[in-house]
Design an enzyme around this catalytic site. Structure first.
Site, PDB file in Angstrom:
ATOM      1  N   HIS A 122       0.861  -1.180   0.000  1.00 34.98           N
ATOM      2  CA  HIS A 122       0.000   0.000   0.000  1.00 34.98           C
ATOM      3  C   HIS A 122       0.900   1.234   0.000  1.00 34.98           C
ATOM      4  O   HIS A 122       2.034   1.204   0.482  1.00 34.98           O
ATOM      5  CB  HIS A 122      -0.870  -0.030   1.263  1.00 34.98           C
ATOM      6  CG  HIS A 122      -1.956   0.981   1.325  1.00 34.98           C
ATOM      7  ND1 HIS A 122      -1.718   2.293   1.676  1.00 34.98           N
ATOM      8  CD2 HIS A 122      -3.291   0.885   1.109  1.00 34.98           C
ATOM      9  CE1 HIS A 122      -2.867   2.954   1.683  1.00 34.98           C
ATOM     10  NE2 HIS A 122      -3.834   2.135   1.339  1.00 34.98           N
ATOM     11  N   ASP A 199       2.762  -4.808   8.200  1.00 36.06           N
ATOM     12  CA  ASP A 199       1.527  -4.049   8.043  1.00 36.06           C
ATOM     13  C   ASP A 199       0.364  -5.027   8.133  1.00 36.06           C
ATOM     14  O   ASP A 199       0.110  -5.793   7.206  1.00 36.06           O
ATOM     15  CB  ASP A 199       1.546  -3.326   6.687  1.00 36.06           C
ATOM     16  CG  ASP A 199       0.232  -2.652   6.340  1.00 36.06           C
ATOM     17  OD1 ASP A 199      -0.725  -2.748   7.135  1.00 36.06           O
ATOM     18  OD2 ASP A 199       0.154  -2.034   5.267  1.00 36.06           O
ATOM     19  N   GLN A 202      -4.775  -5.464   6.790  1.00 38.21           N
ATOM     20  CA  GLN A 202      -5.685  -6.381   6.112  1.00 38.21           C
ATOM     21  C   GLN A 202      -5.656  -7.795   6.693  1.00 38.21           C
ATOM     22  O   GLN A 202      -6.332  -8.687   6.167  1.00 38.21           O
ATOM     23  CB  GLN A 202      -5.353  -6.421   4.616  1.00 38.21           C
ATOM     24  CG  GLN A 202      -5.478  -5.102   3.897  1.00 38.21           C
ATOM     25  CD  GLN A 202      -6.912  -4.604   3.812  1.00 38.21           C
ATOM     26  OE1 GLN A 202      -7.867  -5.365   3.899  1.00 38.21           O
ATOM     27  NE2 GLN A 202      -7.084  -3.292   3.644  1.00 38.21           N
ATOM     28  N   LYS A 225     -10.742  -0.824  10.275  1.00 32.99           N
ATOM     29  CA  LYS A 225     -10.809  -2.013   9.411  1.00 32.99           C
ATOM     30  C   LYS A 225     -11.183  -3.264  10.191  1.00 32.99           C
ATOM     31  O   LYS A 225     -11.415  -4.322   9.596  1.00 32.99           O
ATOM     32  CB  LYS A 225      -9.480  -2.212   8.683  1.00 32.99           C
ATOM     33  CG  LYS A 225      -9.166  -1.105   7.675  1.00 32.99           C
ATOM     34  CD  LYS A 225      -7.927  -1.397   6.881  1.00 32.99           C
ATOM     35  CE  LYS A 225      -7.478  -0.211   6.045  1.00 32.99           C
ATOM     36  NZ  LYS A 225      -8.400   0.113   4.944  1.00 32.99           N
ATOM     37  N   CYS A 363      -4.677   2.532  -3.798  1.00 31.53           N
ATOM     38  CA  CYS A 363      -3.443   3.015  -3.158  1.00 31.53           C
ATOM     39  C   CYS A 363      -2.299   2.018  -3.328  1.00 31.53           C
ATOM     40  O   CYS A 363      -1.526   1.769  -2.400  1.00 31.53           O
ATOM     41  CB  CYS A 363      -3.668   3.316  -1.675  1.00 31.53           C
ATOM     42  SG  CYS A 363      -4.829   4.655  -1.377  1.00 31.53           S
TER      43      CYS A 363
END
Length: 404
Positions: A122, A199, A202, A225, A363
């Site tokens: 991202h 990261d 997700q 999220k 993104c």
């Protein structure tokens, strides 16, 4: 049992209509809807416990502080950190990565040093490192992938050199859905003496995450999220690393003492939390983590896996369908194009049918360049989505195709 109908009643927004059609919300990769208990907790704290934290001797301030720090403990337990000292509250994944890139780069990186990222990152895990490159002259090395959307592990290993100072990787691609083998990649980096940032924006909403089991040095995610409020997120860092890093911002809360001659900084995690924190948001985040924990992250992962397999199967029935990202290990994201229909046109027309999907580059423009496209339509699933909604998506796509 996974009681999908009971779960859906926890999310009032799912019962609304869009353009006279039942809402089919398939944009969970961008943000998730919020269960009633999260919104109720936010309202209740504003109405009954609102006061600034840590600084007050009065009852409301102490009660608000207790709630805020209890939320930190909830996050600690959820990701299995060793200590609440390792849980830093931020505004989200983006701020967490910017904080880490800035502080780590300031303390540990010099001109010519290198960071390893991947082609599927991202922008929030690309641009902060580019800012550091412009400031300090570091180099950015990129792990390539195969056509299925899987990172090439031998290429990854070959990127390491004596100048490699940190690795920063997505746990799950927000475009391809690829679940990267981060545990193995972390282990290899550690053999080279290199720390790793993961990261988890997700991954945290969709699967169990144990930062000690992964042995990651840093891990970041966003509240919105994972069915929590916007504007709050987390930076997990091993205590020995956070102790070495300088503060990111200056101001109240992150200090022990201030004079015009010298300032001494606060202990962890407050050293990185300048100013009034979003103590209402942290309560909402904790309630969201309680909510998914009550359902069970293993159950959520299994349900979404079956849903994704069904979605892949149904979408492949559409003539002209191109799906991007077919890794062996895949999360609940399906990105696609159909024939020569522009992704924006497809998304706009699906919207008129009440179906919310994401269109564009998500993104991740370098990934789009690797794929040789401008953008995709992305359907991303959450714990409340159903097979019937996937059927509605497929029927909607077929209707749009007939229009073209």
């Amino acid at each position: 049992m996974y009681d999908i109908q009971k779960i859906r009643t926890d999310f009032p927004i799912l019962s609304r209509e869009v353009y006279g059609k039942p809402l089919v919300y398939l944009d969970n990769g961008a943000t998730t809807q919020k269960p009633r208990m999260v919104v109720d907790a936010i309202s209740e704290e504003y109405y009954s416990v609102n006061a600034n934290v840590h600084r007050g001797v009065h009852f409301l301030s102490q009660q608000a502080t207790e709630l805020h720090e209890a939320s930190r403990e909830t996050v600690r337990k959820f990701v299995n950190a060793r200590s609440t000292n390792e849980i830093v509250f931020t505004r989200g994944t983006t701020e967490s990565i910017n904080l880490l890139a800035s502080c780590f780069g300031e303390e540990f990186m010099q001109r010519g040093d290198e960071v390893i990222i991947s082609v599927m990152e991202h922008h929030s895990n690309i641009v902060p490192w580019q800012l550091l490159a412009a400031k300090k002259g570091i180099a950015i090395n990129v792990v390539p992938m195969n056509d299925k959307g899987e990172l090439l592990q031998e290429e990854y290993k070959n990127l390491f050199s004596e100048r490699t100072k940190i690795v920063s990787l997505a746990h799950v691609s927000n475009v391809l859905g690829t679940i990267n083998p981060v545990k193995e990649m972390i282990a290899f980096a550690h053999k080279q003496g290199v720390p790793v940032l993961i990261d988890g924006a997700q991954s945290v909403p969709h699967m169990p995450v144990d930062v000690q089991e992964l042995d990651t040095d840093f891990f970041v995610f966003s509240g919105h999220k994972v069915y929590g409020p916007t504007g709050v997120g987390v930076l997990y860092g091993k205590e020995e690393w956070l102790d070495k890093l300088p503060p990111y911002q200056g101001g109240g809360e992150m200090i022990q003492s201030v004079s015009f001659e010298k300032t001494t900084f606060n202990e962890l995690p407050f050293k990185f939390e300048a100013g009034t924190p979003d103590y209402i948001g942290t309560t909402g985040l904790a309630k969201a983590l309680d909510y998914v924990s009550l359902i069970g992250m293993d159950k959520i992962a299994a349900y979404e896996h079956e849903l994704t397999l069904y979605g892949m199967q149904r979408l492949k029935e559409v003539p002209g369908m191109r799906i991007f990202g077919e890794a062996e290990e895949k999360g609940s994201v399906i990105s696609f194009l159909v024939s020569d229909i522009h992704h924006f046109d497809m998304g706009t027309l699906l919207d008129r049918l009440g179906i919310a999907v994401r269109t564009g580059h998500h993104c991740a423009q370098p990934l789009m360049q690797r794929l040789g496209i401008e953008g995709t339509v992305r359907a991303s699933f959450g714990l409340y989505n159903t097979r019937e909604e996937i059927d509605a998506l497929v029927a909607g796509i077929e209707r749009v195709c007939r229009m073209f």
